[in-house]
Design an enzyme around this catalytic site. Sequence first.
Site, PDB file in Angstrom:
ATOM      1  N   GLY A  70      19.109  -1.733  -6.781  1.00  0.00           N
ATOM      2  CA  GLY A  70      18.056  -2.619  -6.304  1.00  0.00           C
ATOM      3  C   GLY A  70      18.449  -3.587  -5.208  1.00  0.00           C
ATOM      4  O   GLY A  70      17.642  -4.421  -4.816  1.00  0.00           O
TER       5      GLY A  70
ATOM      6  N   ARG B 102       0.855  -1.188   0.000  1.00  0.00           N
ATOM      7  CA  ARG B 102       0.000   0.000   0.000  1.00  0.00           C
ATOM      8  C   ARG B 102       0.894   1.242   0.000  1.00  0.00           C
ATOM      9  O   ARG B 102       2.089   1.132   0.223  1.00  0.00           O
ATOM     10  CB  ARG B 102      -0.929  -0.027   1.206  1.00  0.00           C
ATOM     11  CG  ARG B 102      -1.812  -1.282   1.256  1.00  0.00           C
ATOM     12  CD  ARG B 102      -2.928  -1.148   2.271  1.00  0.00           C
ATOM     13  NE  ARG B 102      -3.879  -0.147   1.856  1.00  0.00           N
ATOM     14  CZ  ARG B 102      -4.917  -0.387   1.041  1.00  0.00           C
ATOM     15  NH1 ARG B 102      -5.144  -1.602   0.584  1.00  0.00           N
ATOM     16  NH2 ARG B 102      -5.737   0.579   0.708  1.00  0.00           N
TER      17      ARG B 102
ATOM     18  N   HIS C 148      25.778 -11.119  -2.257  1.00  0.00           N
ATOM     19  CA  HIS C 148      24.911 -12.215  -2.677  1.00  0.00           C
ATOM     20  C   HIS C 148      24.457 -12.004  -4.116  1.00  0.00           C
ATOM     21  O   HIS C 148      24.480 -10.889  -4.628  1.00  0.00           O
ATOM     22  CB  HIS C 148      23.672 -12.308  -1.769  1.00  0.00           C
ATOM     23  CG  HIS C 148      22.702 -11.176  -1.957  1.00  0.00           C
ATOM     24  ND1 HIS C 148      22.935  -9.902  -1.485  1.00  0.00           N
ATOM     25  CD2 HIS C 148      21.491 -11.112  -2.586  1.00  0.00           C
ATOM     26  CE1 HIS C 148      21.922  -9.113  -1.796  1.00  0.00           C
ATOM     27  NE2 HIS C 148      21.026  -9.813  -2.478  1.00  0.00           N
TER      28      HIS C 148
END
Lengths: 350, 350
Positions: free
Chosen positions: B158, B23, B165
């Site tokens: 991002g 939301r 990782h």
Amino acid sequence: MPEWRKDPLVKRWVVIATERGKRPCDFKVPQNEKKGGRCPLCPGHEGDTPPEVLAFRERGTSPDMPGWWVRVVPNKFPAVRIEAQTGVRRHGVYDVMDGLGAHEVVVEAPDHEAYLDALDERQLEEVIWAWQQRSLDLRRDTRLKYIQIFKNFGQTAGASLEHTHSQILATPMVPVDIQEEMQGFKHYAWSTGRCVLCDVLAQEVSERQRVVLETDKFISFAPFASRFPFETWIVPREHQHDFASIREEQVRDLARVLRSTLLRLRQSVGGPPFNMVLHTAPVNEPDTIHYHWHLEILPRLTIMAGFELGTGFYINPTPPEMAAEVLREQEVFCPPPVYAGGEREAVQYV
Amino acid sequence: MPEWRKDPLVKRWVVIATERGKRPCDFKVPQNEKKGGRCPLCPGHEGDTPPEVLAFRERGTSPDMPGWWVRVVPNKFPAVRIEAQTGVRRHGVYDVMDGLGAHEVVVEAPDHEAYLDALDERQLEEVIWAWQQRSLDLRRDTRLKYIQIFKNFGQTAGASLEHTHSQILATPMVPVDIQEEMQGFKHYAWSTGRCVLCDVLAQEVSERQRVVLETDKFISFAPFASRFPFETWIVPREHQHDFASIREEQVRDLARVLRSTLLRLRQSVGGPPFNMVLHTAPVNEPDTIHYHWHLEILPRLTIMAGFELGTGFYINPTPPEMAAEVLREQEVFCPPPVYAGGEREAVQYV
């Protein structure tokens, strides 16, 4: 002269700035340090930009002087140039051509502080007319095949100037994304005899789950396969392939829908950075009537990362049904309208 | 259950998180406030992630306990799920299917602070083997058609976790970008009898303008139509369609080239955010031998804005010839190598 270079694997062309290439140190200044200072788009600073190609201005005022309420100028640092040769050259396995094209800035209002959605609807209508007039004028150069009208709002959506503005970038080839949409429209029309986006509108209106706003001439909705949270498309109800054939009553309606959609986005999500992209039929190309033009509003609340860049697929954490409900139910508080125009006198210098 | 939804106009699928939709207020926390705190990828915190599906760990240590040097776990917040149904359903004009797929995290080293390029070459080899083993294992589920291996480095690219990782996201359809590359490879092969990327390598090696590094098995170069400043591709010299068929001497060489390329990027451009994307042939699909796998490193120094999102074309302010020269001539300072491994004991839990 910049160059268009084609990727040897896919149908993607890239403009490479071959002249004044950015070296590593050019990237080290954080973007937000560029803020402030003299705004080249403000009234009184007309000399900071190349001469205007279109302005809506008060009767009796001179070109490149104050008195305008919408002003279009060539980009001072254009990505592409109109004074370039057409024709693709081979360079071994690669294709390359001169950086042909046009790159213009549409100053949407004299007021430096105004947001697009804070503008009076009449002012927004004038912006839409400016887009339309430039689209009609640019296509007279038959070397140009597509006229991309877009707006970047907010730094993280790529805006480098605060003053409310949009951009026009005309390209000598049909962009790969538009080619693919054209294919989609054609295949659907061939197999069903109908327009896929007309069918989408019919389904959206009947389901009412993703509709944000409906008016006489336009529908604003969150698309079923939204790439971005709160992505919203504004689509004319009537099948119309070319944005530039928009009529006066449509312009009035579009200004209303666009303003209300952007206000809802600002007031419910908090003024997110966004890109606004006009998708319309190619120009100087045959066989484009299957296209159905539309305006895509793409809020940049998520980051396009490795998955998106690798696949062309997207991950969207906000279902469009939820986004549409939030936007639809947002009570809209209208800011005091900003309208700079007097009687219109469109002066076009080409 | 998340959903795959197809855009009705183009061949783009989007994963929509239908369950726990974000939301507006979920977007209001700035990303950098999430930093710090307990890292779920650090040794000792194995219980913070779902049980490992692969780990290279010291002999005698137990699964999901410390002792590993590379560890692969399912994403705790997966975009797609393996426990989903296959099969596309029609919803009026739209196509939709369950959010089938796999989403895994490859923890590239135990050390929280290590960058990928600060790892010892042996450690990097282990990361590459982990990618390869997961790729082989995931394709045993014949519903999966593509295995996207990628890495996001830096917040603006991002990455949401600091600990070094990469990610693996397997999809039940071939991504549109890979489909288009496949088409490009096939059409070139049909008309010339050759591989376009093999021809690209031959031209790059002979021109030497865009080459960053050459080794026995790999070439690292700035592609002719680079979308991003300092974009670099690492391509095997040998025509090989499937990354997972990589051989031991190639893995050794790839680790060397990848480390050196990333170090050059860090030391000349200053550790920019980047996405790294492995492009390889689809799995469980016929007719893929024309593909030529490669690794794309995409630094995020520029912003993808309205023009790029509207057209699929790009504007790149740094010519690849300049980028390659900068990277090629960068003197490389090697950090102290980080290698956590002892003797390898690959423990795979599937």
